[in-house]
Write an enzyme that holds these catalytic residues in place. Structure first.
Site, mmCIF file in Angstrom:
data_model
loop_
_atom_site.group_PDB
_atom_site.id
_atom_site.type_symbol
_atom_site.label_atom_id
_atom_site.label_comp_id
_atom_site.label_asym_id
_atom_site.label_seq_id
_atom_site.Cartn_x
_atom_site.Cartn_y
_atom_site.Cartn_z
ATOM 1 N N CYS A 81 2.240 -4.554 -3.104
ATOM 2 C CA CYS A 81 2.534 -3.212 -3.627
ATOM 3 C C CYS A 81 2.617 -3.182 -5.149
ATOM 4 O O CYS A 81 2.400 -2.133 -5.767
ATOM 5 C CB CYS A 81 3.825 -2.673 -3.026
ATOM 6 N N GLY A 120 -0.203 -1.749 -7.716
ATOM 7 C CA GLY A 120 -0.295 -0.359 -8.153
ATOM 8 C C GLY A 120 1.038 0.310 -8.404
ATOM 9 O O GLY A 120 1.083 1.482 -8.771
ATOM 10 N N HIS A 121 2.160 -0.400 -8.238
ATOM 11 C CA HIS A 121 3.490 0.243 -8.356
ATOM 12 C C HIS A 121 4.437 -0.628 -9.155
ATOM 13 O O HIS A 121 5.362 -1.197 -8.581
ATOM 14 C CB HIS A 121 4.061 0.486 -6.970
ATOM 15 N N PHE A 122 4.455 -0.769 -10.300
ATOM 16 C CA PHE A 122 3.508 -0.365 -11.329
ATOM 17 C C PHE A 122 3.080 -1.634 -12.023
ATOM 18 O O PHE A 122 3.941 -2.462 -12.309
ATOM 19 C CB PHE A 122 4.174 0.612 -12.292
ATOM 20 N N ILE A 157 8.058 -2.176 -9.720
ATOM 21 C CA ILE A 157 9.259 -1.716 -9.025
ATOM 22 C C ILE A 157 8.920 -1.668 -7.538
ATOM 23 O O ILE A 157 7.905 -1.087 -7.152
ATOM 24 C CB ILE A 157 9.699 -0.316 -9.515
#
Length: 152
Positions: A53, A56-58, A63
């Site tokens: 994850c 893309g986050h971030f 986070i």
């Protein structure tokens, strides 16, 4: 003087995978560190910088997504439900609902998230729980969760 002996009940990843249908990268309970059937369960999720994850986050400031914190809590309720109701081969527990979710602080790479879920009640195959996720003793998320026991 009476001394009571308490035994910690640990469930390792290979046993968790026998209870839950989730697999990498979506199995979000690494280990159950203790539980009491029909009452509560305490589990951990170690947050690695390599979590998919974080791509893309971030990318510049990773986070752990709130929705995955809730999913980890839901999976912990699934393990508790399976241990409480002795899940049958042809049954599965589905995440059914969430209420009153609150996020208190971010979860970052390197954190160990502790998941604590408590059984509230069961009615007609729907089980209600409360859940709290903490990092270093600080609450990061709390919610009420429901799961439904259904034929697979």
């Amino acid at each position: 003087m009476t001394t009571e002996t308490t035994t910690t009940k640990i469930i390792e990843a290979n046993e968790i995978m026998k209870l839950l249908p989730h697999r990498y990268p979506f199995l979000l309970v690494d280990r159950v560190v203790d539980y009491e059937e029909g009452k509560w369960l305490k589990a951990v999720k170690n947050i690695s910088v390599n979590e998919p994850c974080f791509t893309g986050h971030f990318p510049e400031q990773p986070i752990f997504p709130g929705v995955l914190i809730l999913e980890a809590m839901a999976q912990a309720t699934g393990v508790l439900a399976c241990k409480t109701y002795r899940q049958l081969e042809n049954e599965i527990y589905y995440f059914a609902a969430i209420d009153n979710a609150r996020f208190k602080r971010p979860v970052l790479p390197g954190d160990q998230m502790v998941l604590e879920v408590h059984f509230l009640k069961e009615r007609r195959g729907i089980t209600r729980f409360t859940g709290v996720a903490t990092v270093d003793g600080q609450v990061v998320c709390e919610a009420e969760l429901m799961c439904a026991r259904r034929p697979a």
